[in-house]
Structure formats: structure tokens, C-alpha cells
Design a protein around this motif. Sequence first.
Motif, PDB file in Angstrom:
ATOM      1  N   LYS A 127      45.346  78.250  63.635  1.00  0.00           N
ATOM      2  CA  LYS A 127      44.781  79.477  63.094  1.00  0.00           C
ATOM      3  C   LYS A 127      43.284  79.272  62.886  1.00  0.00           C
ATOM      4  O   LYS A 127      42.879  78.379  62.136  1.00  0.00           O
ATOM      5  CB  LYS A 127      45.454  79.843  61.771  1.00  0.00           C
ATOM      6  N   ILE A 149      47.637  82.884  54.765  1.00  0.00           N
ATOM      7  CA  ILE A 149      47.332  81.921  55.832  1.00  0.00           C
ATOM      8  C   ILE A 149      48.319  80.759  55.805  1.00  0.00           C
ATOM      9  O   ILE A 149      48.751  80.257  56.843  1.00  0.00           O
ATOM     10  CB  ILE A 149      45.887  81.406  55.678  1.00  0.00           C
ATOM     11  N   ILE A 169      45.015  74.637  60.417  1.00  0.00           N
ATOM     12  CA  ILE A 169      44.241  75.799  59.986  1.00  0.00           C
ATOM     13  C   ILE A 169      42.771  75.423  60.031  1.00  0.00           C
ATOM     14  O   ILE A 169      42.339  74.483  59.351  1.00  0.00           O
ATOM     15  CB  ILE A 169      44.640  76.248  58.572  1.00  0.00           C
ATOM     16  N   CYS A 213      44.186  71.055  57.302  1.00  0.00           N
ATOM     17  CA  CYS A 213      43.057  71.982  57.211  1.00  0.00           C
ATOM     18  C   CYS A 213      41.803  71.310  57.765  1.00  0.00           C
ATOM     19  O   CYS A 213      41.496  70.176  57.403  1.00  0.00           O
ATOM     20  CB  CYS A 213      42.818  72.419  55.766  1.00  0.00           C
TER      21      CYS A 213
END
Length: 301
Positions: A127, A149, A169, A213
Amino acid sequence: MARGKHTIARRPPVPPPPPPPTPNTSLALLRELLKNEGEDTEAATTTNNSASKKTSALLHQLGIGGLDGPVITLLRRALASRLLSPDVAKRLGVKHVRGILLHGPPGTGKTLVARQLAALLHAAEPKLISGPELLSMWVGKSEENIRAIFQDAEQEFKEKGSASALHVIIFDEIDALTRKRGTLRDSSGVLDSCVNQLLSKIDGLAAFDNILCIGTTNRKDLLDDALLRPGRLEVHVEVGLPDEAGRAQIFHVHTRGFANEGCLSADVDFHQLARLTPNFTGAEIEGCLLYTSPSPRDGLL
């Protein structure tokens, strides 16, 4: 009047596209990259040129050029533990890295590295989030956007546990969303609330190991200190300007299509082009090649 015959240039047959990477090939490539590099990357580069060239060739398969140092640092410090099976990692007490920060000048390939690392780990479709698009004028909506998210990854981990796929992400320009709390004059306090929400999702009471992340920024000094501590965006890697050898690799990566189509002259010297483009970023080199792309009048269309 008889018309003269015109010769139409024909393109050579286009080779078939390479097959998409499978989990086995991606993990094999990751293991090969780690095997080629010693404990000290700089020492390995100076003492073992063959291993360095092999590493560059493997990264070339991923479309990465001129970033051997940052990528190898990421593989060793952040991604090597992902090669362990969940059972082995649990028995050894190994904790996976949950966050990575890529910082450096604009156009050096930070977002490219983040995308290709996700492909190398054969994670779910990453993402790509732009910081400002999460902000909303409605109270509580910005925090809700951040929670959404992570929702897919959290739900999958609850259903499958350690068998869940890795969810990557990528927060592009993360400094727009996570600036130091208390430094902005914001009457609603929404920016501080967004920072708090993101911190709790990365490393809160309900943190999950199937989430990685990656934040990219060219203003590391603006980020909140709590975001940079161990357990959150703990691995910081600078993606700087490429050197001469790196610029030659970038030229080579961006001209693969010309070479495959037979449109690249054999006398093109990538090292000479690299010497003519000092302090160029990867984006600027790509822009130079864009202006030299063939046009329809060249008989290629």
C-alpha cells in the motif's frame, strides 16, 4: 510517374516477458544477495569484486541500480529475520523489524527501493500512502483513515496467525503526517492525534508481526522523535546521491528496453555517460533518457 520504393524499418521480434516471481524465486534471490555480502559491506566491496558484481547483477533483475549499499544494509538489518520460519523465530525469540525509514535527497530512489523490497519478500501488494491524503477536515476522520490502512493486515493475522502474508505499508513523504508534536499551530490538534494513532498502530498494545511500515522523507529532522525509536521506524537508511559506478548502473537499468528491442547502439559507453552527469539523481538520469527516446519519425513505430 512511377513511385519509388520506400524501405520500412521493422522492429525485431519482442522477447516474451519474464515470468512473475514466485515465493521460492524471491526467497532464493534474497538468500543469494545475503550470501554474496560479508559482515562488513564496505570491506567486502573492496576485497571481493566478483561478489560485488554478482550483487549488482541480482539487484539489476529487480530494476534497482546504483543503490547496492542501502539495499544490502536493509536486507541485513531489517529483512534477514524474515527468512526464518515462524516456528524457528518464535523459539529463538527473534523479533522482526516493524519499521524502516528511508531518507535522502529527492529523486534518489527511496520509493523504488521500498516497492522492490516488498516484491523481494513476496509480500502482499504494498500500500503506497501519501501523507497529506490521509488528512480530513472532519473531526476523527483522519485517525479513522489511518486505522483503515492497517485493518486488512490485522484481520488476516487474527484469522491465520503466523501463516499470514507480510503486509508492506509505504508512507511516502511521511514528514507531512508525523511532524513533531506541539510544533504546529493547529487549533484542532488533528496532526498530533494522527501521530498518536500511527504510533499505536506500529507498536502499540495490539501490534502484529505481519506488518512492515516503510517511511520515505527528505526531511528527517521534522519527524517526531517517538516515531524513530526502536520498535517503530527503527532502521534508518540514507539513500544518497549515486557515485559514478552507480550512475552507470542506473543508465544500464533504464536502457534495458532499448537493448531488448535492438535499438541501443553497441558503442554506447555507460561509464562515459556517468562521468558526464556528476551529482545527478536517478530521477534526473531517467529524465535525460526521456529526452533521447526515439520518436515516430525514426521509423521505429
